[in-house]
Design a protein around this motif. Structure first.
Motif, PDB file in Angstrom:
ATOM      1  N   VAL A   1       2.112  -1.116   4.644  1.00 52.76           N
ATOM      2  CA  VAL A   1       2.258   0.198   4.010  1.00 52.76           C
ATOM      3  C   VAL A   1       3.729   0.365   3.653  1.00 52.76           C
ATOM      4  O   VAL A   1       4.583   0.522   4.516  1.00 52.76           O
TER       5      VAL A   1
ATOM      6  N   ALA B   1       0.343   5.125   1.378  1.00 55.94           N
ATOM      7  CA  ALA B   1      -0.505   5.917   2.269  1.00 55.94           C
ATOM      8  C   ALA B   1      -0.163   7.396   2.130  1.00 55.94           C
ATOM      9  O   ALA B   1       1.004   7.761   1.948  1.00 55.94           O
TER      10      ALA B   1
ATOM     11  N   HIS C   1       0.813  -1.207   0.000  1.00 57.88           N
ATOM     12  CA  HIS C   1       0.000   0.000   0.000  1.00 57.88           C
ATOM     13  C   HIS C   1       0.851   1.263   0.000  1.00 57.88           C
ATOM     14  O   HIS C   1       1.945   1.298   0.550  1.00 57.88           O
TER      15      HIS C   1
END
Length: 316
Positions: free
Chosen positions: A221, A197, A195
């Motif tokens: 993340v 962020a 991910h």
């Protein structure tokens, strides 16, 4: 100065203009005896007779003659300060600079249509957009910022706010991402992705992580960037996924419809709605130009985001 009575100034102005206790009483809607008592108070305060008998008339003393114009000017100025203003706002001649603070995602979507809307009505207005690096209310209190746009919350007890729209998070990935290969996106497959962020404070954890943790999942993340546009650009060129407020995608709506390499998806976990509001200091409440600015910001947001079905309007 403790016992200063500004009504005496008005009475003195009328007395010196009329040179008559009866005439002054009539203009001020008082009885002659009440006006006589007021003249006695004025004589005591100024230590001067002010008006003295000359046959059947009153004439001003040298001191009264000397201060007559000054008293009239002071009375007019005091009344102008204390009388409620009902002036009309002339947008065509309004010459003023407004400072607005908002995050990059909001500015990317709203700044251009907002500038157009404002300058079409008020061509002499100047706008200065400032980055939103924190939630400190001091710039609003000190007048360094006229209007702040951001997540509705309590930045300071006196700060006023108006709901602009309610936003929600939506997932974004490259259109050929493996996440879309097997039908519905499960929580497990979503959490297993890498991910990106977006965090102004540079944190790796946010509302999505809290929602995943409640269901027993954890995501990775890999990258944190300052703003949502940066996250979208990384996703466009990688196998990572991200989530952004729907409002940030308004500028991408046409591109997505024409075959952009990005694809939206509903998050498999539920996060709270985001209430986006305009915020200002209460000293600006009654200012006609500031009120027009607030109304214009709200009108632009409603028109823009409603077109993309971004917002869920609710009463404030």
């Amino acid at each position: 100065m403790e016992n200063l009575d500004l009504n005496l100034l008005t009475a003195l102005d009328v007395l010196l203009d009329e040179a008559s206790v009866t005439g002054a009483a009539h203009r001020l809607g008082l009885s002659t005896s009440a006006m006589s008592r007021t003249l006695a108070r004025l004589r005591s305060v100024t230590n001067d007779p002010l008006l003295v008998r000359a046959g059947r008339h009153l004439v001003p003393t040298p001191y009264a003659t000397d201060i007559r114009e000054h008293v009239h000017t002071l009375t007019r100025d005091v009344q102008a300060v204390l009388r409620p203003r009902h002036r009309e706002l002339d947008l065509k001649t309004l010459d003023r600079t407004f400072v607005l603070r908002a995050n990059e995602g909001f500015l990317n979507v709203v700044s251009a249509p907002l500038v157009t809307a404002i300058l079409n009505e008020a061509p002499r207005v100047h706008l200065r957009f400032m980055p939103k690096t924190d939630k400190d209310a001091l710039p609003l209190r000190e007048g360094r910022i006229d209007l702040e746009i951001g997540v509705r919350g309590v930045s300071a007890p006196e700060i006023r706010s108006r709901l602009l729209f309610r936003d929600t998070f939506v997932g974004v990935a490259r259109i050929d991402h493996s996440l879309f290969a097997d039908g519905d996106i499960s929580i497990a497959r979503y959490a297993a992705c890498r991910h990106v962020a977006a965090s102004r404070r540079g944190t790796f954890r946010g509302p999505v992580d809290d929602a995943l943790e409640q269901l027993g999942y954890q995501r990775t993340v890999s990258v944190v960037v300052p703003g949502f546009p940066d996250a979208l650009e990384i996703v466009r060129q990688s196998d990572m996924v991200t989530h952004v407020p729907r409002s940030c995608l308004a500028n991408l709506a046409h591109d997505l419809a024409r075959g952009s390499n990005l694809r939206l998806f509903e998050l498999p976990v539920k996060t709270s709605e985001i209430a986006i509001a305009s915020m200002w200091h209460p000293r600006m409440d009654a200012d006609p130009a500031h009120r027009w600015l607030r109304d214009t910001v709200q009108a632009v947001c409603r028109r823009l985001f409603a077109c993309y079905d971004v917002c869920f309007w609710k009463s404030t």
